[in-house]
Scaffold this motif. Structure first.
Motif, PDB file in Angstrom:
ATOM      1  N   MET A   1       0.828  -1.210   0.000  1.00 38.55           N
ATOM      2  CA  MET A   1       0.000   0.000   0.000  1.00 38.55           C
ATOM      3  C   MET A   1       0.860   1.257   0.000  1.00 38.55           C
ATOM      4  N   LEU A   2       1.945   1.245   0.754  1.00 39.51           N
ATOM      5  CA  LEU A   2       2.850   2.393   0.774  1.00 39.51           C
ATOM      6  C   LEU A   2       3.440   2.669  -0.600  1.00 39.51           C
ATOM      7  N   LEU A   3       3.705   1.606  -1.359  1.00 37.85           N
ATOM      8  CA  LEU A   3       4.292   1.771  -2.685  1.00 37.85           C
ATOM      9  C   LEU A   3       3.261   2.207  -3.721  1.00 37.85           C
ATOM     10  N   ASP A   4       2.044   1.677  -3.625  1.00 35.86           N
ATOM     11  CA  ASP A   4       1.047   1.908  -4.668  1.00 35.86           C
ATOM     12  C   ASP A   4       0.013   2.973  -4.324  1.00 35.86           C
ATOM     13  N   HIS A   5      -0.178   3.248  -3.025  1.00 32.80           N
ATOM     14  CA  HIS A   5      -1.209   4.210  -2.618  1.00 32.80           C
ATOM     15  C   HIS A   5      -0.706   5.101  -1.488  1.00 32.80           C
TER      16      HIS A   5
ATOM     17  N   THR B   1       6.937   5.999   8.742  1.00 35.08           N
ATOM     18  CA  THR B   1       6.660   4.592   9.029  1.00 35.08           C
ATOM     19  C   THR B   1       7.435   4.143  10.252  1.00 35.08           C
ATOM     20  N   LEU B   2       6.715   3.539  11.186  1.00 33.36           N
ATOM     21  CA  LEU B   2       7.315   2.977  12.388  1.00 33.36           C
ATOM     22  C   LEU B   2       7.382   1.463  12.231  1.00 33.36           C
TER      23      LEU B   2
ATOM     24  N   LEU C   1      14.030  -4.051   7.699  1.00 41.63           N
ATOM     25  CA  LEU C   1      12.867  -3.362   7.158  1.00 41.63           C
ATOM     26  C   LEU C   1      12.945  -1.863   7.437  1.00 41.63           C
ATOM     27  N   ALA C   2      13.253  -1.489   8.674  1.00 39.60           N
ATOM     28  CA  ALA C   2      13.326  -0.069   9.017  1.00 39.60           C
ATOM     29  C   ALA C   2      14.391   0.650   8.199  1.00 39.60           C
ATOM     30  N   ARG C   3      15.542  -0.003   7.995  1.00 42.67           N
ATOM     31  CA  ARG C   3      16.604   0.621   7.216  1.00 42.67           C
ATOM     32  C   ARG C   3      16.267   0.673   5.729  1.00 42.67           C
ATOM     33  N   SER C   4      15.417  -0.224   5.277  1.00 41.34           N
ATOM     34  CA  SER C   4      15.045  -0.246   3.865  1.00 41.34           C
ATOM     35  C   SER C   4      14.091   0.874   3.510  1.00 41.34           C
ATOM     36  N   LEU C   5      13.332   1.354   4.482  1.00 41.67           N
ATOM     37  CA  LEU C   5      12.314   2.365   4.235  1.00 41.67           C
ATOM     38  C   LEU C   5      12.911   3.757   4.206  1.00 41.67           C
ATOM     39  N   GLY C   6      12.403   4.574   3.299  1.00 36.72           N
ATOM     40  CA  GLY C   6      12.900   5.937   3.213  1.00 36.72           C
ATOM     41  C   GLY C   6      12.566   6.769   4.432  1.00 36.72           C
ATOM     42  N   GLN C   7      11.436   6.496   5.074  1.00 36.39           N
ATOM     43  CA  GLN C   7      11.026   7.232   6.266  1.00 36.39           C
ATOM     44  C   GLN C   7      10.731   6.258   7.397  1.00 36.39           C
ATOM     45  N   GLY C   8      11.654   5.340   7.642  1.00 38.84           N
ATOM     46  CA  GLY C   8      11.430   4.326   8.662  1.00 38.84           C
ATOM     47  C   GLY C   8      12.182   4.611   9.941  1.00 38.84           C
ATOM     48  N   ARG C   9      11.576   4.283  11.065  1.00 32.74           N
ATOM     49  CA  ARG C   9      12.274   4.312  12.345  1.00 32.74           C
ATOM     50  C   ARG C   9      11.892   3.050  13.105  1.00 32.74           C
ATOM     51  N   LEU C  10      12.727   2.655  14.043  1.00 35.13           N
ATOM     52  CA  LEU C  10      12.594   1.367  14.724  1.00 35.13           C
ATOM     53  C   LEU C  10      12.495   1.566  16.217  1.00 35.13           C
ATOM     54  N   VAL C  11      11.532   0.878  16.844  1.00 33.04           N
ATOM     55  CA  VAL C  11      11.470   0.783  18.299  1.00 33.04           C
ATOM     56  C   VAL C  11      11.305  -0.691  18.654  1.00 33.04           C
ATOM     57  N   ARG C  12      11.592  -1.036  19.880  1.00 34.44           N
ATOM     58  CA  ARG C  12      11.518  -2.421  20.333  1.00 34.44           C
ATOM     59  C   ARG C  12      10.592  -2.517  21.534  1.00 34.44           C
ATOM     60  N   ILE C  13       9.768  -3.571  21.546  1.00 33.67           N
ATOM     61  CA  ILE C  13       8.971  -3.885  22.727  1.00 33.67           C
ATOM     62  C   ILE C  13       9.599  -5.112  23.372  1.00 33.67           C
ATOM     63  N   PRO C  14      10.308  -4.948  24.489  1.00 35.39           N
ATOM     64  CA  PRO C  14      11.025  -6.064  25.103  1.00 35.39           C
ATOM     65  C   PRO C  14      10.103  -7.243  25.401  1.00 35.39           C
TER      66      PRO C  14
ATOM     67  N   ALA D   1      -1.651   8.131   6.117  1.00 38.59           N
ATOM     68  CA  ALA D   1      -1.104   9.228   6.909  1.00 38.59           C
ATOM     69  C   ALA D   1       0.200   8.810   7.574  1.00 38.59           C
ATOM     70  N   THR D   2       0.175   7.661   8.256  1.00 39.85           N
ATOM     71  CA  THR D   2       1.377   7.027   8.799  1.00 39.85           C
ATOM     72  C   THR D   2       1.169   5.528   8.701  1.00 39.85           C
ATOM     73  N   ALA D   3       2.271   4.795   8.769  1.00 38.90           N
ATOM     74  CA  ALA D   3       2.210   3.334   8.800  1.00 38.90           C
ATOM     75  C   ALA D   3       2.955   2.838  10.027  1.00 38.90           C
ATOM     76  N   THR D   4       2.436   1.780  10.619  1.00 41.61           N
ATOM     77  CA  THR D   4       3.120   1.067  11.699  1.00 41.61           C
ATOM     78  C   THR D   4       3.144  -0.408  11.331  1.00 41.61           C
ATOM     79  N   LEU D   5       4.319  -1.012  11.344  1.00 37.53           N
ATOM     80  CA  LEU D   5       4.514  -2.401  10.937  1.00 37.53           C
ATOM     81  C   LEU D   5       5.162  -3.159  12.084  1.00 37.53           C
ATOM     82  N   PHE D   6       4.677  -4.368  12.359  1.00 37.63           N
ATOM     83  CA  PHE D   6       5.329  -5.171  13.392  1.00 37.63           C
ATOM     84  C   PHE D   6       5.135  -6.647  13.106  1.00 37.63           C
ATOM     85  N   CYS D   7       6.054  -7.445  13.680  1.00 36.54           N
ATOM     86  CA  CYS D   7       6.052  -8.895  13.450  1.00 36.54           C
ATOM     87  C   CYS D   7       6.047  -9.198  11.964  1.00 36.54           C
TER      88      CYS D   7
END
Length: 290
Positions: free
Chosen positions: A111-115, A228-229, A247-260, A120-126
């Motif tokens: 969706m980020l690539l095509d639309h 994108t988070l 994944l985070a490094r591959s994205l142009g506007q990606g940042r990474l957080v961790r949930i222990p 507004a923002t994306a959050t991706l996990f697992c």
């Protein structure tokens, strides 16, 4: 409010549209679940926390829950990504925050690539990055735990209701990992609700067989400009580290957080930190200067 929407001829999806409970809601938020899982796998307590700030939309993919089921597999993963956009269209939502888990993370990347104008923002996990066409620029990423692969091989074995619930509980136990407490009663209640919602205990396996043509677009992620988070679940046996970091490094506007301690399951231990991470992402975007 529950309703059915027609996303294309012969394809009807069950959708739940949850009104915001807060006084100053932001843009709507769309939840995109993983493979073979209905929208009810998003826990109600998580949905409630998100609804304090957003109108929340969750839905059943094709071949899950109450959505259209097929005798064979006449669709592919790119169709599921377009279904998510069609849900927004049906609800007259021009743009939304979008959250994707597992296969849903792949769908959100498409969706980020095509639309991008619809997000507004994306959050991706697992999840992990879309595959790169050969030659891939990075070393191969680790795949699912072998024990999980062995369990997946039994996914469509015939079972009665109690046998199916027992299999699903073992599946959730493996997915949960050992970093947080696994409560069988919590996931039994979830699966009993999922089965009641679908009206059948038959295993859902269609997404494991569908076509994956059109996924090798990892190189395009660098051009993504939508904030994108990526949330890393360090105990995830399906997409173990460093999938999230790549994944985070591959994205142009990606940042990474961790949930222990988090694995590939949204148990009650991780609901609050997961909601906080998602809402931090959506409110960061709202507070950013135009």
């Amino acid at each position: 409010m529950e309703r059915f929407v027609d996303v294309e001829p012969g394809v009807r999806l069950w959708v739940e549209d949850i009104e915001p409970t807060g006084s100053h809601p932001g843009e709507p938020l769309l939840l995109v679940m993983g493979a073979n899982a209905s929208g009810l796998v998003w826990p109600d307590p998580l949905v409630a926390q998100l609804a304090e700030h957003h109108r929340v939309i969750r839905y059943d993919h094709r071949d899950t829950g109450r959505s259209t089921a097929f005798e064979d597999d006449p669709y592919g993963i790119t169709d599921l990504a377009e279904d998510a956009i069609a849900v927004l269209d049906a609800l007259d939502v021009p743009r939304a925050h979008v959250v994707g888990m597992s296969m849903g993370g792949y769908l959100v990347q498409l969706m980020l690539l095509d639309h991008p104008d619809r997000i507004a923002t994306a959050t991706l996990f697992c999840t992990g990055p879309l595959p790169f066409a050969d030659p891939a620029p990075t070393p191969p990423l680790p795949g699912p735990d072998p024990a999980l692969l062995r369990l997946w091989a039994e996914m469509d074995d015939p079972r009665d209701v109690e046998g199916e619930i027992a299999w699903r509980l073992e599946h959730w136990r493996m997915l949960n990992g050992s970093g947080t407490l696994f409560d069988p009663a919590e996931f039994r209640a979830l699966e009993e609700r999922v089965i009641a919602h679908a009206g059948t205990h038959d295993p859902v396996v269609a997404h494991a067989r569908m076509a994956t043509d059109g996924m090798e677009r990892g190189a395009e992620l660098a051009a993504v400009t939508v904030p994108t988070l990526v949330i890393e679940a360090p105990e995830d046996p399906a997409f173990p580290p460093p999938n999230s970091g790549v994944l985070a490094r591959s994205l142009g506007q990606g940042r990474l957080v961790r949930i222990p301690g988090m694995g590939h399951a949204i148990n009650r231990t991780v609901i609050s930190p997961l909601a906080a991470a998602i809402l931090t992402q959506t409110t960061r975007a709202a507070a950013a200067p135009a």
